[in-house]
Design an enzyme around this catalytic site. Structure first.
Site, short mmCIF file in Angstrom:
data_model
loop_
_atom_site.label_atom_id
_atom_site.label_comp_id
_atom_site.label_asym_id
_atom_site.label_seq_id
_atom_site.Cartn_x
_atom_site.Cartn_y
_atom_site.Cartn_z
N ASP A 105 -38.13 -52.77 -42.46
CA ASP A 105 -39.33 -52.03 -42.80
C ASP A 105 -40.15 -51.93 -41.50
O ASP A 105 -39.97 -52.73 -40.58
CB ASP A 105 -40.11 -52.77 -43.89
CG ASP A 105 -41.41 -52.09 -44.24
OD1 ASP A 105 -41.41 -50.88 -44.47
OD2 ASP A 105 -42.45 -52.79 -44.27
N ASP B 243 -44.04 -50.83 -41.25
CA ASP B 243 -45.46 -51.19 -41.31
C ASP B 243 -45.67 -52.61 -41.81
O ASP B 243 -45.11 -53.01 -42.83
CB ASP B 243 -46.19 -50.19 -42.21
CG ASP B 243 -46.13 -48.78 -41.66
OD1 ASP B 243 -46.42 -48.61 -40.47
OD2 ASP B 243 -45.78 -47.86 -42.42
#
Length: 217
Positions: free
Chosen positions: A7, A9
């Protein structure tokens, strides 16, 4: 060679690039500052709570892309990289990416944040590839709509499975690093799920399933 999936963010970055892009547009006077900031914060709080309506959010988030000239967007993004993204970079994240590269793994970012915002960030991080929510573009301009499946929650699984059909990789031995409960569908699929500076829901799930828990901060 294993897939090392990340991922973006609040995982590889110390912050949320989607929300930061909205703040950046406000600071530059590109949007109605008060109204846009209120909506930006509203959607971010929904995301954190795991209740985000992705279609509603993308209608909001992609609208400025359709309203601005491509050349203006590119110039703004270069400023955004310098003023916002540079401050979010994490040395431990860079070291983790390098560790997987040294092992011969294929590094892949999978993010709900749209490709216009995240493509240059992925390039800066030096990953092999990125799967992101794709803004629709017609005749060289963004339309404000989404092309294909948004890369969010179960949509990450859908998009990854589609990518796997076209690439010589599998989930055997795979890793996925994330901070968010929104990524539980994909975390449950990989061989090595890792919670990174995780929210309360993901932390509880990771502990219950004996998943690895780390910090890159």
């Amino acid at each position: 060679m294993a897939l090392a999936i990340f991922d973006l963010d609040n995982t590889l970055l110390n912050g949320d690039s989607d929300h930061a892009w909205g703040e950046f547009l406000c600071e530059k006077g590109i949007v109605d500052t008060d109204a846009y900031r209120q909506a930006n914060d509203y959607f971010f709080d929904q995301y954190v709570a795991g209740t985000l309506d992705i279609e509603e959010f993308l209608e909001f988030a992609l609208k400025p892309l359709a309203e601005l000239e491509p050349e203006q967007l590119q110039s703004l993004h270069q400023q955004f990289m310098t003023e916002k993204v540079a401050t979010m970079m994490l040395p431990k994240a860079a070291a983790l990416l390098q560790k997987h590269k040294d092992q011969g793994d294929y590094t892949l970012i999978i993010t709900a944040t749209n490709r216009f915002v995240t493509g240059p960030i992925a390039a800066k991080l030096g990953v092999d590839e990125i799967i992101a929510t794709d803004p629709e573009m017609i005749d060289g301009r963004y339309t404000g709509k989404v092309a294909g499946t948004p890369c969010f929650q179960a949509g990450k699984v859908t998009r990854l499975n589609s990518w796997l059909k076209d690439n010589p990789y599998s989930l055997e031995g795979s890793y996925f690093y994330s901070d968010s409960n929104n990524d539980l569908p994909l975390l449950k699929l990989v061989d090595h799920p890792v919670a990174v500076d995780a929210d309360e829901t993901l932390t509880a799930t990771a502990k219950a399933n004996n998943w690895e828990i780390i910090s890159l901060r």
